[in-house]
Scaffold this active site. Structure first.
Site, short mmCIF file in Angstrom:
data_model
loop_
_atom_site.label_atom_id
_atom_site.label_comp_id
_atom_site.label_asym_id
_atom_site.label_seq_id
_atom_site.Cartn_x
_atom_site.Cartn_y
_atom_site.Cartn_z
N PRO A 88 97.94 34.41 38.91
CA PRO A 88 97.85 35.82 37.82
C PRO A 88 98.29 36.98 38.54
O PRO A 88 98.06 37.03 39.83
CB PRO A 88 96.37 35.65 37.43
CG PRO A 88 95.73 34.52 37.89
CD PRO A 88 96.58 34.12 39.26
N GLY A 94 99.60 44.49 40.64
CA GLY A 94 100.26 43.84 41.87
C GLY A 94 99.94 44.75 43.00
O GLY A 94 100.59 45.08 43.99
N TYR A 108 85.10 52.58 55.48
CA TYR A 108 86.41 52.34 55.12
C TYR A 108 87.36 52.77 56.26
O TYR A 108 87.39 54.08 56.50
CB TYR A 108 86.60 52.99 54.08
CG TYR A 108 87.93 52.83 53.33
CD1 TYR A 108 89.28 53.18 53.80
CD2 TYR A 108 87.77 52.16 51.88
CE1 TYR A 108 90.40 52.69 53.09
CE2 TYR A 108 89.04 51.93 50.98
CZ TYR A 108 89.97 52.08 51.79
OH TYR A 108 91.33 51.85 50.94
#
Lengths: 569, 569
Positions: free
Chosen positions: B135, B139, B474
């Site tokens: 699927p 992207g 992060y």
């Protein structure tokens, strides 16, 4: 010998505590009026333990030897009392059957492991011996999650986690506590409280349910609006699975694929035995307060709870009873104190003058916690919302009483059973937009079902938990039936309620789990594909179905409980 | 033809938008100083599409005919550009390989279904034909979740959800919107905004990622502290599975066994194709504000974020950069506006006079939303905490700039690749107690890894999301390497960071998912038993491994990425 205490074998809670009507003068007239039942009669005696016919243990010498080697002789028990205690949970179905001596299949042995390692060895021994293993926490389950399958011919081992009751460690910096799965609510709160922490998880069953049981059934507590359901509270886990131990380290959040944590939650023993968990704990708040309110209607109360939830207030409890449960609350008050103080001729005159229909009054509780300033601000926000919906603050008295007595509610079922009525609960959750129609449909369906079986009864409801998208509606219902067919008739009502949940956009259960009681509706709730996913999960981990078989996934006819006679087609 | 727009085949985002250094006078000297890289050189050109060697499509006539019958000829595409676009995500590994023309295995066809029913037929057709189905949303994945397995000999069908981009309905009462899975962030916010709603989900990839992709990878957004991660936002789901459709109705909460909803979340296409979801939406707030603060050290900033999280404030963003990322932020400011306004000689003199080490300054953003009064109160609480930790408010200017520019960050990777450096991100979550040690360990491990491969580089970090029990750290890191071995060297650094996450009590990813990039650490994160559970789940639903095989569950050697050469033993 093991030191583990259990509830009464024939009913809820501990000896010496029971529900009484004598100190509640309004109750007997109320029940007579609503259900036609005279509860002033002396209760029937149930059977004595000696009267029961208990099938002999089928435990093989070999498995006994293995289990004894693992936990020691003192912790391998097969006396009558223990076997009866571990044979069922505490749904009204369980209570009725046990009181009748209809024990069905009884565990062949109860083992009391003292460590995770012992549990792991027990799991492996049971799988090796192709025995059935049913984990047991507090035994409070009301969804049939402890049911021993009648048709099961293998040996049944009940694994009682009662000795695993310690808070193992607290990470004071992160607010995380690692606790053994067998710790009962009061035990773990006491151990946490000594170090200034609380779990903040207070289901009705609190006194007699365990951390492991809460996780295995996706429990919610009375303050879950603030502290979260057990699914959010549980950050790390340890579970003995066939041949290996699952260890999920405590994490605030993670994106490691499909959530294994969320597969263990609600697994009801079908993936393994949960032995410990790392859970979020909180500092005790400066102020804790429950305010009571009256609403002129349930619809107004529901709207107010919704508005509170989407407001900038951050309440710990959002609860409103329908007019039926409010009337019941009024009727169960003692001569003085609590709500009874409020239900005075004076107040009622005031409300009448305001145009209230006194039969429609709905009692609500909203909880606040935090610093004084924080609580004051939240109360200010809530006050405005309450008054927008025509509600009225009636002080903290009823809330204090509710707070003290909240864990005593389950005792009433034994009292009613002694006097010819079967009562239990069904709860659901649905989006806000579907809540009132669902409520109306359930009341109608239950009343139709009572008419169908030609018995009087009662059904009442409260909203118990609020979320952004919807809320939990918690129904309590009773059927007046002293006959041997009470369970079949009860099932007609229970089935009607459950089916209406689904048909009205609700779930089959918000926080009581599935067991065998709710499994017939799983496919309608999750779609057949959802059941395929769960089925494949269980089959993959436990191919021989040694782990609490028959729970969660329904094996009988759709829409029909496996626990009582099937209705005619 | 299909009307579906894609990102550049060779890089992030759309044509016409790129990162520039010319308008950021401090940047080139900063990079030269820290990494020894001269970014003022003109960028290298990457290959043109015509230069690529694209393997011919292996699609059989039979499967083509079947797919054409399902979606129509216009929606079955196998031109070069589409095939290249769908062959990878946008990790730096993906970018490097595509720019080199190392396409590996390329999807044989792309289909663009226009309805759930068409997706269901495609899934069934692929399983029938024993083809592989991957699927594709926007992207934007950077974990290798779109990777086509090199060794795969079956036909590869990429299913692009781009035509399924509509908000189907909004339940205004419950605050729930049903949205098709292929809707990109801006599209769905625009459709929701027209009716006064917001999803409140803003990941860095927002402009180029879809609702279905967020769900399939367990995404978090910048305001998830308030609105929740996608796991909490997602209440109902529709997914095409082999032979049947999973439909989970929208529920605020439920106790229906192991959570199927939480199995679909993070499933990365391995259980089926998500086609729509019902998600929580919120009314646009009256006030929305991001305040910026300086801290004298990262440790102080972390403590402040923790205290804010456990305070009675309820912030939407809690973010603090380490001194490395703060220095980088200062260096990327344009001539006027934003942080650069602050980094004046005057302010620095003041801080120096206060005893601050100017090299240790850490920039923090805290977000507030709600009514004016609510925002004012939250700010008051936060102000006190900030000052307790020696921090200083520096106004809303930098926050506004951050807010406008936050979705442009990924463009910088292409700019750096053009100039001989590979940069990407790795994020984790860990309990508060483990956060600072984990941070220190990761910085050390990354620097050691850079030394090991004998390349200069940079690593910087911010705390991006806070929870009761911990937070997300992060990390962004870069390696200066213009050689053909850049990926192997990058992997040494990436592996060191990921392993340190695990060794320090963190998870392998907080919100980027697993794919093939992080799967080597799954077993260490979830224990072998956890991987057994996930493996059994996938095997049960998809026994022939037609659904995005190779993702989430690692099939190679432990601790080694399958994507680059294996290190010598």
């Amino acid at each position: 010998m093991t030191g583990v205490k259990h509830m009464k074998w024939w009913g809820w809670g501990v000896d010496g505590i029971a529900f009484h009507h004598e100190d509640k003068p309004r109750l007997a007239p109320f029940v007579l009026d609503k259900v036609g039942l005279d509860i002033t009669t002396p209760g029937r005696r149930s059977l004595q333990l000696e009267d029961l016919t208990i099938p002999p243990s089928r435990l093989s010498d070999q498995l006994r030897a293995t289990l004894t080697k693992i936990v020691g002789q003192a912790n391998v028990v097969d006396d009558d009392l223990d076997r009866v205690v571990h044979t069922k949970g505490k749904s009204v179905r369980d209570l009725i059957r046990v009181r009748r001596g209809e024990l069905g299949r009884v565990p062949d042995v109860i083992v009391y492991p003292g460590s995770h390692e012992e549990v792991q060895e027990i799991v492996d021994a049971c799988v090796d011996a192709d025995a059935v293993l049913i984990p047991f926490g507090g035994g409070s389950n009301i969804a049939g999650s402890l049911e021993v399958p009648l048709e099961e011919n293998r040996q049944i081992v009940s694994v009682d986690l009662g000795r695993l009751n310690k808070v193992l460690s607290i990470d004071d910096e992160a607010g995380l506590a690692t606790i053994q799965a067998g710790a009962l609510g009061p035990d773990l709160e006491e151990q946490l409280g000594r170090r200034g922490w609380t779990l903040g998880h207070f289901p009705d069953s609190f006194s007699h349910s365990t951390l492991g049981g809460w996780i295995a059934t996706r429990s919610s507590g009375m303050q879950s609006d603030k502290y979260g359901d057990i699914a959010e509270i549980t950050r790390g886990l340890k579970m003995a699975m066939p041949g290996e131990t699952l260890e999920l380290r405590p994490l605030p959040s993670t994106s490691t694929g499909p959530s294994v944590r969320e597969m263990v939650l609600g697994s009801e023993g079908r993936l393994g035995v949960i032995t410990e968990a790392t859970v979020q704990v909180h500092r005790l708040p400066e102020v804790r307060e429950i305010q009571a309110y009256f609403f002129p209607s349930f619809a107004a109360g529901l709207k107010a709870m919704h508005d509170i939830t989407r407001s900038e207030a951050n309440v710990t409890v959002s609860r409103v009873s329908d007019e039926r449960e409010t009337a019941f609350s009024f009727a169960t008050q003692k001569k003085s104190g609590g709500v009874s103080k409020l239900v005075t001729a004076g107040l009622m005159r005031v409300l009448k003058a305001r145009g209230w229909d006194l039969d429609q009054i709905c009692l609500s509780f909203v909880g606040f916690e935090g610093s004084k300033g924080h609580v004051a601000r939240q109360k200010g926000i809530v006050k405005e919302i309450i008054s927008e919906h025509g509600g009225m603050n009636v002080g903290t008295g009823p809330g204090q009483l509710y707070d003290q007595k909240k864990f005593d509610t389950p005792y009433i079922r034994d009292f009613l059973l002694d006097r010819g009525a079967a009562a239990d609960v069904s709860e659901t959750a649905a989006p806000w937009s579907k809540l009132k129609p669902l409520y109306d449909n359930v009341i109608e369906a239950a009343e139709n079902a009572l008419a169908e079986v030609d018995r009087s009864g009662y059904i009442m409801c409260h909203l118990s938990h609020s979320y952004h998208a919807g809320a939990c509606l918690y129904f309590t219902f009773a059927i007046a039936d002293d006959s041997p067919e009470v369970l079949e008739r009860y099932d007609v009502v229970k089935r009607a309620i459950q089916q209406t949940f689904i048909d009205s956009g609700g779930t089959l259960s918000h926080h009581h789990g599935v067991g065998v009681e709710h499994s017939p509706w799983m496919e309608q709730d999750l779609s057949p594909a959802g059941m395929k996913i769960i089925g494949e999960l269980f089959a993959g981990v436990d191919p021989k179905q040694n782990l609490n078989p028959g729970k969660v996934v329904h094996t009988g006819r759709p829409g029909v409980s496996v626990l009582s006679k099937q209705p005619e087609d």
